[in-house]
Design a protein around this motif. Sequence first.
Motif, PDB file in Angstrom:
ATOM      1  N   GLY A 203       0.804  -1.212   0.000  1.00  0.00           N
ATOM      2  CA  GLY A 203       0.000   0.000   0.000  1.00  0.00           C
ATOM      3  C   GLY A 203       0.839   1.266   0.000  1.00  0.00           C
ATOM      4  O   GLY A 203       0.397   2.312   0.494  1.00  0.00           O
ATOM      5  N   VAL A 204       2.029   1.205  -0.558  1.00  0.00           N
ATOM      6  CA  VAL A 204       2.944   2.346  -0.573  1.00  0.00           C
ATOM      7  C   VAL A 204       2.434   3.409  -1.542  1.00  0.00           C
ATOM      8  O   VAL A 204       2.123   3.115  -2.697  1.00  0.00           O
ATOM      9  CB  VAL A 204       4.361   1.885  -0.971  1.00  0.00           C
ATOM     10  CG1 VAL A 204       5.251   3.078  -1.304  1.00  0.00           C
ATOM     11  CG2 VAL A 204       4.984   1.065   0.147  1.00  0.00           C
ATOM     12  N   ARG A 205       2.378   4.655  -1.080  1.00  0.00           N
ATOM     13  CA  ARG A 205       1.948   5.778  -1.921  1.00  0.00           C
ATOM     14  C   ARG A 205       3.073   6.770  -2.183  1.00  0.00           C
ATOM     15  O   ARG A 205       2.992   7.558  -3.119  1.00  0.00           O
ATOM     16  CB  ARG A 205       0.772   6.506  -1.275  1.00  0.00           C
ATOM     17  CG  ARG A 205      -0.427   5.622  -0.991  1.00  0.00           C
ATOM     18  CD  ARG A 205      -0.922   4.886  -2.240  1.00  0.00           C
ATOM     19  NE  ARG A 205      -1.337   5.804  -3.280  1.00  0.00           N
ATOM     20  CZ  ARG A 205      -2.581   6.281  -3.413  1.00  0.00           C
ATOM     21  NH1 ARG A 205      -3.514   5.906  -2.551  1.00  0.00           N
ATOM     22  NH2 ARG A 205      -2.877   7.104  -4.400  1.00  0.00           N
ATOM     23  N   THR A 206       4.115   6.755  -1.333  1.00  0.00           N
ATOM     24  CA  THR A 206       5.253   7.664  -1.517  1.00  0.00           C
ATOM     25  C   THR A 206       6.555   6.894  -1.369  1.00  0.00           C
ATOM     26  O   THR A 206       6.710   6.099  -0.442  1.00  0.00           O
ATOM     27  CB  THR A 206       5.219   8.822  -0.498  1.00  0.00           C
ATOM     28  OG1 THR A 206       5.245   8.284   0.843  1.00  0.00           O
ATOM     29  CG2 THR A 206       3.982   9.668  -0.667  1.00  0.00           C
ATOM     30  N   VAL A 207       7.484   7.124  -2.288  1.00  0.00           N
ATOM     31  CA  VAL A 207       8.779   6.443  -2.295  1.00  0.00           C
ATOM     32  C   VAL A 207       9.888   7.474  -2.388  1.00  0.00           C
ATOM     33  O   VAL A 207       9.847   8.392  -3.223  1.00  0.00           O
ATOM     34  CB  VAL A 207       8.887   5.456  -3.481  1.00  0.00           C
ATOM     35  CG1 VAL A 207      10.328   4.967  -3.646  1.00  0.00           C
ATOM     36  CG2 VAL A 207       7.957   4.277  -3.294  1.00  0.00           C
ATOM     37  N   LEU A 208      10.887   7.319  -1.541  1.00  0.00           N
ATOM     38  CA  LEU A 208      12.139   8.069  -1.653  1.00  0.00           C
ATOM     39  C   LEU A 208      13.203   7.103  -2.145  1.00  0.00           C
ATOM     40  O   LEU A 208      13.510   6.115  -1.473  1.00  0.00           O
ATOM     41  CB  LEU A 208      12.547   8.659  -0.302  1.00  0.00           C
ATOM     42  CG  LEU A 208      13.960   9.258  -0.233  1.00  0.00           C
ATOM     43  CD1 LEU A 208      14.114  10.422  -1.200  1.00  0.00           C
ATOM     44  CD2 LEU A 208      14.299   9.694   1.186  1.00  0.00           C
ATOM     45  N   ASP A 209      13.768   7.378  -3.317  1.00  0.00           N
ATOM     46  CA  ASP A 209      14.810   6.552  -3.915  1.00  0.00           C
ATOM     47  C   ASP A 209      16.137   7.263  -3.680  1.00  0.00           C
ATOM     48  O   ASP A 209      16.439   8.265  -4.329  1.00  0.00           O
ATOM     49  CB  ASP A 209      14.523   6.389  -5.410  1.00  0.00           C
ATOM     50  CG  ASP A 209      15.500   5.449  -6.109  1.00  0.00           C
ATOM     51  OD1 ASP A 209      16.346   4.835  -5.423  1.00  0.00           O
ATOM     52  OD2 ASP A 209      15.390   5.323  -7.345  1.00  0.00           O
ATOM     53  N   LEU A 210      16.932   6.750  -2.739  1.00  0.00           N
ATOM     54  CA  LEU A 210      18.146   7.430  -2.289  1.00  0.00           C
ATOM     55  C   LEU A 210      19.268   6.432  -2.079  1.00  0.00           C
ATOM     56  O   LEU A 210      19.191   5.624  -1.148  1.00  0.00           O
ATOM     57  CB  LEU A 210      17.839   8.189  -0.983  1.00  0.00           C
ATOM     58  CG  LEU A 210      18.978   8.928  -0.292  1.00  0.00           C
ATOM     59  CD1 LEU A 210      19.522  10.018  -1.206  1.00  0.00           C
ATOM     60  CD2 LEU A 210      18.487   9.557   1.012  1.00  0.00           C
ATOM     61  N   PRO A 211      20.250   6.408  -2.992  1.00  0.00           N
ATOM     62  CA  PRO A 211      20.470   7.288  -4.136  1.00  0.00           C
ATOM     63  C   PRO A 211      19.712   6.805  -5.381  1.00  0.00           C
ATOM     64  O   PRO A 211      19.609   5.600  -5.619  1.00  0.00           O
ATOM     65  CB  PRO A 211      21.981   7.183  -4.349  1.00  0.00           C
ATOM     66  CG  PRO A 211      22.308   5.779  -3.908  1.00  0.00           C
ATOM     67  CD  PRO A 211      21.376   5.477  -2.767  1.00  0.00           C
ATOM     68  N   ILE A 226       2.012   6.244  -7.506  1.00  0.00           N
ATOM     69  CA  ILE A 226       3.006   6.371  -6.439  1.00  0.00           C
ATOM     70  C   ILE A 226       3.774   7.672  -6.643  1.00  0.00           C
ATOM     71  O   ILE A 226       4.286   7.931  -7.739  1.00  0.00           O
ATOM     72  CB  ILE A 226       3.985   5.180  -6.429  1.00  0.00           C
ATOM     73  CG1 ILE A 226       3.237   3.887  -6.082  1.00  0.00           C
ATOM     74  CG2 ILE A 226       5.124   5.426  -5.443  1.00  0.00           C
ATOM     75  CD1 ILE A 226       4.089   2.649  -6.171  1.00  0.00           C
ATOM     76  N   ARG A 227       3.827   8.488  -5.611  1.00  0.00           N
ATOM     77  CA  ARG A 227       4.593   9.740  -5.702  1.00  0.00           C
ATOM     78  C   ARG A 227       6.055   9.427  -5.409  1.00  0.00           C
ATOM     79  O   ARG A 227       6.388   8.856  -4.370  1.00  0.00           O
ATOM     80  CB  ARG A 227       4.051  10.778  -4.723  1.00  0.00           C
ATOM     81  CG  ARG A 227       4.682  12.140  -4.919  1.00  0.00           C
ATOM     82  CD  ARG A 227       3.880  13.253  -4.280  1.00  0.00           C
ATOM     83  NE  ARG A 227       4.395  14.562  -4.700  1.00  0.00           N
ATOM     84  CZ  ARG A 227       4.043  15.181  -5.813  1.00  0.00           C
ATOM     85  NH1 ARG A 227       3.164  14.614  -6.614  1.00  0.00           N
ATOM     86  NH2 ARG A 227       4.563  16.353  -6.126  1.00  0.00           N
ATOM     87  N   TYR A 228       6.917   9.808  -6.316  1.00  0.00           N
ATOM     88  CA  TYR A 228       8.329   9.404  -6.293  1.00  0.00           C
ATOM     89  C   TYR A 228       9.232  10.621  -6.117  1.00  0.00           C
ATOM     90  O   TYR A 228       9.084  11.628  -6.809  1.00  0.00           O
ATOM     91  CB  TYR A 228       8.668   8.686  -7.602  1.00  0.00           C
ATOM     92  CG  TYR A 228      10.138   8.368  -7.793  1.00  0.00           C
ATOM     93  CD1 TYR A 228      10.664   7.136  -7.408  1.00  0.00           C
ATOM     94  CD2 TYR A 228      10.995   9.303  -8.367  1.00  0.00           C
ATOM     95  CE1 TYR A 228      12.017   6.853  -7.596  1.00  0.00           C
ATOM     96  CE2 TYR A 228      12.344   9.017  -8.549  1.00  0.00           C
ATOM     97  CZ  TYR A 228      12.842   7.797  -8.160  1.00  0.00           C
ATOM     98  OH  TYR A 228      14.182   7.511  -8.341  1.00  0.00           O
ATOM     99  N   LEU A 229      10.171  10.492  -5.175  1.00  0.00           N
ATOM    100  CA  LEU A 229      11.250  11.471  -5.024  1.00  0.00           C
ATOM    101  C   LEU A 229      12.577  10.749  -5.191  1.00  0.00           C
ATOM    102  O   LEU A 229      12.902   9.844  -4.422  1.00  0.00           O
ATOM    103  CB  LEU A 229      11.191  12.142  -3.647  1.00  0.00           C
ATOM    104  CG  LEU A 229      12.396  13.052  -3.294  1.00  0.00           C
ATOM    105  CD1 LEU A 229      12.521  14.209  -4.291  1.00  0.00           C
ATOM    106  CD2 LEU A 229      12.272  13.574  -1.865  1.00  0.00           C
ATOM    107  N   ASP A 266       6.610   6.693   2.760  1.00  0.00           N
ATOM    108  CA  ASP A 266       6.160   5.343   3.112  1.00  0.00           C
ATOM    109  C   ASP A 266       7.317   4.355   3.029  1.00  0.00           C
ATOM    110  O   ASP A 266       7.445   3.463   3.875  1.00  0.00           O
ATOM    111  CB  ASP A 266       5.038   4.880   2.166  1.00  0.00           C
ATOM    112  CG  ASP A 266       3.766   5.676   2.343  1.00  0.00           C
ATOM    113  OD1 ASP A 266       3.598   6.295   3.409  1.00  0.00           O
ATOM    114  OD2 ASP A 266       2.940   5.683   1.408  1.00  0.00           O
ATOM    115  N   LEU A 267       8.160   4.520   2.008  1.00  0.00           N
ATOM    116  CA  LEU A 267       9.256   3.570   1.804  1.00  0.00           C
ATOM    117  C   LEU A 267      10.482   4.292   1.299  1.00  0.00           C
ATOM    118  O   LEU A 267      10.389   5.151   0.410  1.00  0.00           O
ATOM    119  CB  LEU A 267       8.826   2.483   0.810  1.00  0.00           C
ATOM    120  CG  LEU A 267       9.845   1.367   0.520  1.00  0.00           C
ATOM    121  CD1 LEU A 267       9.131   0.010   0.383  1.00  0.00           C
ATOM    122  CD2 LEU A 267      10.627   1.655  -0.773  1.00  0.00           C
ATOM    123  N   VAL A 268      11.632   3.968   1.879  1.00  0.00           N
ATOM    124  CA  VAL A 268      12.931   4.449   1.409  1.00  0.00           C
ATOM    125  C   VAL A 268      13.608   3.310   0.666  1.00  0.00           C
ATOM    126  O   VAL A 268      13.866   2.245   1.239  1.00  0.00           O
ATOM    127  CB  VAL A 268      13.816   4.930   2.574  1.00  0.00           C
ATOM    128  CG1 VAL A 268      15.187   5.384   2.050  1.00  0.00           C
ATOM    129  CG2 VAL A 268      13.136   6.050   3.346  1.00  0.00           C
TER     130      VAL A 268
END
Length: 365
Positions: A203-211, A226-229, A266-268
Amino acid sequence: MVVASGLTRYYGARHNGDPPLTAGCSSYLDLYRRLQQSWSAETSSKWQCDNPAAGQCAVTALVVQEMLGGDILKTDVDGAWHFYNCLDGRRVDFTAGQFVSPIGYDDIVSNRDEAFNETSASQYELLRSCVTLLGRERSPALAERRFAERRQEFIGLDRAARFKLIYQTNLWGAKSSVSGVGSEITATQKLRKELSDLLRSLGVRTVLDLPCGDFSWMAETDLDDIRYLGADIVPEIIEANLLKHSKDDREFRRMDIVEDPIPRHDLVLCRDCFVHFSFAQINRAIENIKRSGSKWLLTTTFPGIRQNRDIEDGDWRPLNLRSAPFLFPSPDTTLNEGCTEAGGDYSDKSLALWSIDSLPVAHER
């Protein structure tokens, strides 16, 4: 089919003249010891520290059949199917040790489909990789070799300058991605589908992709709704991604995973990052992620590695986050990437999922 009448418990019996075992195993005992070292909560959720064979019967029977052939057999134990193998006409049960009482074997011929009903593809691929890699000296990966060749150029550089130099010189040597061979489209074919499925199941709606690197493989990943950063320490990478990949639900930002405040998501996703960091910087990055208040961490680990080694920032080595000095708990799930680099020497490469709240604090690691 003839099955030996005597119980072949644990590693079975072999006789003079038997053909040699394959996959580098010299005997059933050798294979059993490899299995013992490879069983974990990642290969079966029923695993127990004092009973490592618990719940491992189906996945073990599948791996053994792939390695050595023969048949998969099953018998009823307390109302549940227990799977094992028939090799060279003899019953071989590597996971019998999980039971206190002797088993009354029915020796019913089973098949891979039935065994797979009791395990998952990721658990199977992980156990197969770990058993195969144990005792095998891994060839240096391309990123490791190329850093060694140019190590002198990194003397005196801080972490940001090191990764900027890696980007500017394409040090990791991939033809289609400055983020390295692990970020090429062919290397992520399996992962892209499984990652999308995992994000939706959580149920993830926001993801931070680092790096985030150059976003090459993520651009081919289904991230609808999914909102992606995407964030990275190298400014030039972020500038290029903004020009090429930015849109309403996708943004990019320069960020240092060690020093900068991390926004809550929600998830890194932290893929292929810690493998390039020293122990000290990994610990600082993990503490920084914990401070973000994010829920999940999905990050790279190599479950077949038994002892982690320290490196300088920018170098590379495989890392098992469940081993010292990190001692992460059992992950909630593991996605084996199907890595083929170096002739399969890193086939245990996986993305593992942890609840960030479950991660130990630095002084406990």
